[in-house]
Design a protein around this motif. Structure first.
Motif, PDB file in Angstrom:
ATOM      1  N   SER A   1       1.587  11.095   5.954  1.00  0.00           N
ATOM      2  CA  SER A   1       2.750  10.724   5.146  1.00  0.00           C
ATOM      3  C   SER A   1       3.301   9.353   5.499  1.00  0.00           C
ATOM      4  N   SER A   2       2.875   8.756   6.615  1.00  0.00           N
ATOM      5  CA  SER A   2       3.367   7.419   6.981  1.00  0.00           C
ATOM      6  C   SER A   2       2.962   6.377   5.936  1.00  0.00           C
ATOM      7  N   LEU A   3       1.831   6.573   5.286  1.00  0.00           N
ATOM      8  CA  LEU A   3       1.393   5.632   4.246  1.00  0.00           C
ATOM      9  C   LEU A   3       2.310   5.675   3.030  1.00  0.00           C
ATOM     10  N   CYS A   4       2.959   6.803   2.802  1.00  0.00           N
ATOM     11  CA  CYS A   4       3.856   6.935   1.651  1.00  0.00           C
ATOM     12  C   CYS A   4       5.006   5.925   1.751  1.00  0.00           C
ATOM     13  N   GLY A   5       5.375   5.554   2.956  1.00  0.00           N
ATOM     14  CA  GLY A   5       6.437   4.572   3.150  1.00  0.00           C
ATOM     15  C   GLY A   5       6.071   3.188   2.652  1.00  0.00           C
ATOM     16  N   LYS A   6       4.772   2.911   2.485  1.00  0.00           N
ATOM     17  CA  LYS A   6       4.329   1.616   1.969  1.00  0.00           C
ATOM     18  C   LYS A   6       4.405   1.542   0.447  1.00  0.00           C
ATOM     19  N   ILE A   7       4.572   2.691  -0.203  1.00  0.00           N
ATOM     20  CA  ILE A   7       4.610   2.748  -1.667  1.00  0.00           C
ATOM     21  C   ILE A   7       6.006   2.385  -2.153  1.00  0.00           C
ATOM     22  N   GLN A   8       6.080   1.437  -3.107  1.00  0.00           N
ATOM     23  CA  GLN A   8       7.369   0.951  -3.582  1.00  0.00           C
ATOM     24  C   GLN A   8       7.935   1.764  -4.743  1.00  0.00           C
ATOM     25  N   ASP A   9       7.066   2.203  -5.658  1.00  0.00           N
ATOM     26  CA  ASP A   9       7.527   2.969  -6.812  1.00  0.00           C
ATOM     27  C   ASP A   9       8.005   4.347  -6.351  1.00  0.00           C
ATOM     28  N   LYS A  10       9.219   4.714  -6.751  1.00  0.00           N
ATOM     29  CA  LYS A  10       9.824   5.967  -6.289  1.00  0.00           C
ATOM     30  C   LYS A  10       9.020   7.191  -6.720  1.00  0.00           C
ATOM     31  N   GLY A  11       8.505   7.189  -7.938  1.00  0.00           N
ATOM     32  CA  GLY A  11       7.717   8.319  -8.419  1.00  0.00           C
ATOM     33  C   GLY A  11       6.441   8.511  -7.615  1.00  0.00           C
ATOM     34  N   TRP A  12       5.703   7.415  -7.413  1.00  0.00           N
ATOM     35  CA  TRP A  12       4.476   7.491  -6.619  1.00  0.00           C
ATOM     36  C   TRP A  12       4.798   7.885  -5.176  1.00  0.00           C
ATOM     37  N   LYS A  13       5.899   7.334  -4.642  1.00  0.00           N
ATOM     38  CA  LYS A  13       6.271   7.625  -3.259  1.00  0.00           C
ATOM     39  C   LYS A  13       6.595   9.116  -3.091  1.00  0.00           C
ATOM     40  N   ASN A  14       7.395   9.666  -3.999  1.00  0.00           N
ATOM     41  CA  ASN A  14       7.752  11.084  -3.901  1.00  0.00           C
ATOM     42  C   ASN A  14       6.544  11.989  -4.122  1.00  0.00           C
ATOM     43  N   SER A  15       5.654  11.602  -5.035  1.00  0.00           N
ATOM     44  CA  SER A  15       4.418  12.375  -5.222  1.00  0.00           C
ATOM     45  C   SER A  15       3.572  12.330  -3.956  1.00  0.00           C
ATOM     46  N   CYS A  16       3.520  11.183  -3.346  1.00  0.00           N
ATOM     47  CA  CYS A  16       2.776  11.014  -2.106  1.00  0.00           C
ATOM     48  C   CYS A  16       3.352  11.911  -1.005  1.00  0.00           C
TER      49      CYS A  16
END
Length: 166
Positions: free
Chosen positions: A109-124
Motif C-alpha cells: 500500500s506504500s505505492l498508493c501514496g504516489k498516486i495523485q488521483d483520489k479515485g485511483w488512490k482509494n482504489s489502490c
C-alpha cells in the motif's frame, strides 16, 4: 602461412562488420517504423513498449521520439515494477502504472501514496488492504463501481457489488 593468417583476420573483420551493419540496420528500421507510426496517429510509445516487452528490455523506451510514457506503461504491464513507473511524466499514466503494480504484486500500500488521483488512490488502497471502505470515498461513478468490482473479486464477496450505483 602468413598469408593465411592475414586472410583469416580479414575474413573475421569482414564478418564483424557485416554483423554490425545488420544490427544497426535492424535498430534503425525498428526506430523508423515505431516513430513513423506516431506520425500517422498510432503511438510509437506502444510500439517500443511492445518491443521492450518482447525483448524484456525496458531501455528500448528511451529510443522513442514520441510516447515514452506509453512505452514505459506498456512494459510495466509485463514487469510490474514501481521503478519503471517513476520514468513516466504524465500524471494519469503514472497513476495507472502504480495502480497496476499494486494490483499485480498485492499488498504494497506504500505505492498508493504516489498516486495523485483520489479515485485511483482509494482504489489502490482498497485493493492493497482488501478494505472496501476506501471505495466508498470515491466520487467518480465509474471509478466507484470499478473499485467495488475489484475488491469484491479479491475478497470473493459478491455482496460488495450491491454498493455499485448506476
Amino acid at each position: 602461412m602468413q598469408k593465411d593468417k592475414v586472410i583469416l583476420i580479414f575474413l573475421f573483420i569482414l564478418l564483424v562488420l557485416i554483423v554490425t551493419i545488420f544490427v544497426l540496420f535492424d535498430f534503425f528500421l525498428i526506430n523508423f517504423k515505431c516513430n513513423t507510426l506516431t506520425m500517422w496517429g498510432d503511438s510509437g510509445g506502444y510500439c517500443f513498449g511492445n518491443l521492450a516487452k518482447e525483448g524484456n528490455e525496458v531501455s528500448l523506451c528511451k529510443w522513442t521520439l514520441f510516447g515514452k510514457d506509453n512505452c514505459y506503461f506498456a512494459f510495466s504491464t509485463v514487469e510490474p515494477d514501481a521503478s519503471i513507473c517513476d520514468n513516466i511524466e504524465s500524471v494519469g499514466i503514472k497513476d495507472t502504472c502504480y495502480f497496476g503494480v499494486v494490483e499485480n504484486k498485492g499488498t504494497d500500500s506504500s505505492l498508493c501514496g504516489k498516486i495523485q488521483d483520489k479515485g485511483w488512490k482509494n482504489s489502490c488502497l482498497a485493493i492493497s488492504t482488501r478494505n472496501p471502505d476506501y471505495c466508498s470515498e470515491i466520487e467518480n461513478g465509474e471509478m466507484f463501481g470499478f473499485c467495488y468490482l475489484k475488491i469484491s473479486k479479491l475478497n470473493n464477496d459478491l455482496s460488495l457489488c450491491n454498493n455499485i450505483r448506476e
